[in-house]
Design a protein around this motif. Structure first.
Motif, PDB file in Angstrom:
ATOM      1  N   LEU A  46      57.164  -1.021  67.132  1.00  0.00           N
ATOM      2  CA  LEU A  46      58.264  -1.351  66.246  1.00  0.00           C
ATOM      3  C   LEU A  46      59.538  -0.956  66.955  1.00  0.00           C
ATOM      4  N   SER A  47      60.325  -1.932  67.322  1.00  0.00           N
ATOM      5  CA  SER A  47      61.478  -1.651  68.179  1.00  0.00           C
ATOM      6  C   SER A  47      62.806  -1.917  67.494  1.00  0.00           C
ATOM      7  N   THR A  48      62.952  -3.066  66.877  1.00  0.00           N
ATOM      8  CA  THR A  48      64.249  -3.440  66.323  1.00  0.00           C
ATOM      9  C   THR A  48      64.414  -2.924  64.889  1.00  0.00           C
ATOM     10  N   PHE A  49      65.660  -2.942  64.443  1.00  0.00           N
ATOM     11  CA  PHE A  49      65.955  -2.522  63.066  1.00  0.00           C
ATOM     12  C   PHE A  49      65.167  -3.364  62.075  1.00  0.00           C
ATOM     13  N   ARG A  50      65.138  -4.671  62.292  1.00  0.00           N
ATOM     14  CA  ARG A  50      64.415  -5.561  61.381  1.00  0.00           C
ATOM     15  C   ARG A  50      62.930  -5.202  61.334  1.00  0.00           C
ATOM     16  N   GLN A  51      62.328  -4.925  62.478  1.00  0.00           N
ATOM     17  CA  GLN A  51      60.901  -4.619  62.518  1.00  0.00           C
ATOM     18  C   GLN A  51      60.575  -3.359  61.732  1.00  0.00           C
ATOM     19  N   VAL A  52      61.394  -2.321  61.890  1.00  0.00           N
ATOM     20  CA  VAL A  52      61.154  -1.074  61.151  1.00  0.00           C
ATOM     21  C   VAL A  52      61.362  -1.296  59.658  1.00  0.00           C
ATOM     22  N   ALA A  53      62.442  -2.022  59.314  1.00  0.00           N
ATOM     23  CA  ALA A  53      62.726  -2.286  57.898  1.00  0.00           C
ATOM     24  C   ALA A  53      61.600  -3.078  57.247  1.00  0.00           C
ATOM     25  N   GLU A  54      61.107  -4.101  57.930  1.00  0.00           N
ATOM     26  CA  GLU A  54      60.054  -4.935  57.356  1.00  0.00           C
ATOM     27  C   GLU A  54      58.714  -4.199  57.305  1.00  0.00           C
ATOM     28  N   ASP A  64      64.465  -3.170  47.902  1.00  0.00           N
ATOM     29  CA  ASP A  64      64.933  -2.621  49.183  1.00  0.00           C
ATOM     30  C   ASP A  64      65.022  -3.715  50.242  1.00  0.00           C
ATOM     31  N   ARG A  65      64.048  -4.636  50.221  1.00  0.00           N
ATOM     32  CA  ARG A  65      64.046  -5.720  51.210  1.00  0.00           C
ATOM     33  C   ARG A  65      65.297  -6.590  51.055  1.00  0.00           C
ATOM     34  N   GLN A  66      65.667  -6.882  49.826  1.00  0.00           N
ATOM     35  CA  GLN A  66      66.859  -7.691  49.583  1.00  0.00           C
ATOM     36  C   GLN A  66      68.121  -6.963  50.035  1.00  0.00           C
ATOM     37  N   LYS A  67      68.170  -5.664  49.814  1.00  0.00           N
ATOM     38  CA  LYS A  67      69.346  -4.895  50.218  1.00  0.00           C
ATOM     39  C   LYS A  67      69.452  -4.821  51.745  1.00  0.00           C
ATOM     40  N   LEU A  68      68.333  -4.571  52.417  1.00  0.00           N
ATOM     41  CA  LEU A  68      68.359  -4.432  53.870  1.00  0.00           C
ATOM     42  C   LEU A  68      68.675  -5.743  54.571  1.00  0.00           C
ATOM     43  N   ALA A  69      68.313  -6.860  53.940  1.00  0.00           N
ATOM     44  CA  ALA A  69      68.600  -8.172  54.540  1.00  0.00           C
ATOM     45  C   ALA A  69      70.102  -8.379  54.725  1.00  0.00           C
ATOM     46  N   VAL A  70      70.906  -7.695  53.929  1.00  0.00           N
ATOM     47  CA  VAL A  70      72.365  -7.791  54.059  1.00  0.00           C
ATOM     48  C   VAL A  70      72.817  -7.306  55.440  1.00  0.00           C
ATOM     49  N   PHE A  71      72.086  -6.347  56.002  1.00  0.00           N
ATOM     50  CA  PHE A  71      72.481  -5.753  57.283  1.00  0.00           C
ATOM     51  C   PHE A  71      71.901  -6.490  58.493  1.00  0.00           C
ATOM     52  N   PHE A  72      70.971  -7.421  58.260  1.00  0.00           N
ATOM     53  CA  PHE A  72      70.297  -8.083  59.373  1.00  0.00           C
ATOM     54  C   PHE A  72      71.236  -8.851  60.305  1.00  0.00           C
ATOM     55  N   PRO A  73      72.263  -9.544  59.792  1.00  0.00           N
ATOM     56  CA  PRO A  73      73.140 -10.282  60.733  1.00  0.00           C
ATOM     57  C   PRO A  73      73.731  -9.397  61.822  1.00  0.00           C
ATOM     58  N   LEU A  74      74.001  -8.144  61.520  1.00  0.00           N
ATOM     59  CA  LEU A  74      74.594  -7.245  62.502  1.00  0.00           C
ATOM     60  C   LEU A  74      73.555  -6.385  63.208  1.00  0.00           C
TER      61      LEU A  74
END
Length: 301
Positions: free
Chosen positions: A99-107, A133-143
């Motif tokens: 698990l390397s990226t922010f998205r991978q850890v979040a998911e 939580d998934r909906q909230k974290l998706a807000v940060f995915f573009p960055l």
């Protein structure tokens, strides 16, 4: 660092040491190449800092050659982490460093997979909480989404705060930041991807906040307003008298009410505590539910 389309994939130009550059062919589609690009850059940077010159080029070429395979690419990342740890004289990270990226850890967290991997370190949550939580974290995915989590800085998290929807209350804004904090905490432990969270301390809410509520007279007007659908009025009355969460209440069916005993139950999977709840309904609530079932042609227990 740029991606250039080629007949067999996408070419990536990387700096991997002092005045050293190399072109690597990622044999995969564009979406995968875009996701692999920052991870390749992170591996190059880590190897360069570790000073492992002879193996750096070999490992980067290996990563490029298996770019289309998630499992093999993650395996090369683990080897890079191990090499860098050995050079630095510290214990290698856990195997979950795939698990390397922010998205991978979040998911991994919001899917429940992280708890399966580390049941003693990751708190169990209801599916509805994970969905939120998934909906909230998706807000940060573009960055932050495709950024290696070890490369995210405090400046990055400061910019990420600006992605939280504008105009929401301070308490709602805090919930976005708490979800963000949880991802970084799990990246520290048990994943051991970073040493500490790059997120600044969360703001403190003012003490003694007051919440909106309906006065009895106001509620009576709502329940007696026949222009509102009957189901809405029953819902408002039920919520006011039982204090359940809206997400829980909307899942209640006739099968969850024992009309003979006057008892209602909530499934464990609906609650944030993951515990089923039972209680005796007030007589007026029980009569209202019975009348509603009769009007709808439902048969209660």
């Amino acid at each position: 660092m740029t991606l250039t389309p080629k007949p067999r994939g996408y070419e990536l130009r990387l700096r991997y040491g002092a005045n050293k550059r190399e072109r690597f062919l990622l044999r995969c589609d564009e979406a995968t190449a875009t996701e692999r690009e920052p991870r390749m850059e992170a591996m190059a940077r880590k190897l360069s800092r570790a000073g492992d010159g002879p193996r750096t080029l070999e490992l980067l070429r290996e990563a490029a050659s298996v770019a289309s395979d998630d499992r093999k690419f993650a395996a090369v990342e683990r080897v890079v982490e191990k090499v860098c740890a050995e050079v630095a004289g510290r214990p290698p990270p856990a195997a979950s460093s795939a698990l390397s990226t922010f998205r991978q850890v979040a998911e991994a967290w919001t899917s429940g997979r992280l708890r399966e991997m580390y049941p003693d370190n990751v708190r169990k949550k209801a599916k509805t909480s994970h969905d939120s939580d998934r909906q909230k974290l998706a807000v940060f995915f573009p960055l932050l989404g495709n950024r290696p989590i070890g490369e995210i800085t405090t400046d990055d998290t400061d910019r990420a705060r600006a992605l939280i929807p504008a105009g929401i209350e301070a308490s709602s804004r805090l919930m976005y930041l708490k979800a963000l904090r949880r991802v970084f905490r799990y990246a520290v432990e048990p994943l051991r991807l970073i040493e500490r969270s790059p997120l600044r301390d969360l703001p403190q809410l003012p003490k003694g906040r007051q919440f909106w509520f309906l006065y009895p007279g106001e509620e009576a007007k709502i329940l007696g307003c026949t222009s509102l659908p009957l189901l809405y009025r029953v819902l408002y009355g039920f919520l006011a008298r039982n204090g359940t969460r809206i997400a829980e209440t909307l899942k209640i069916s006739v099968d969850h009410v024992d009309f003979n005993a006057g008892v209602i139950r909530l499934e464990a999977s609906w609650t944030t505590t993951q515990r089923a709840r039972f209680w005796r309904l007030d007589p007026d609530v029980l009569r209202a539910l019975e009348s509603l079932c009769n009007l709808q042609g439902l048969t209660g227990k």
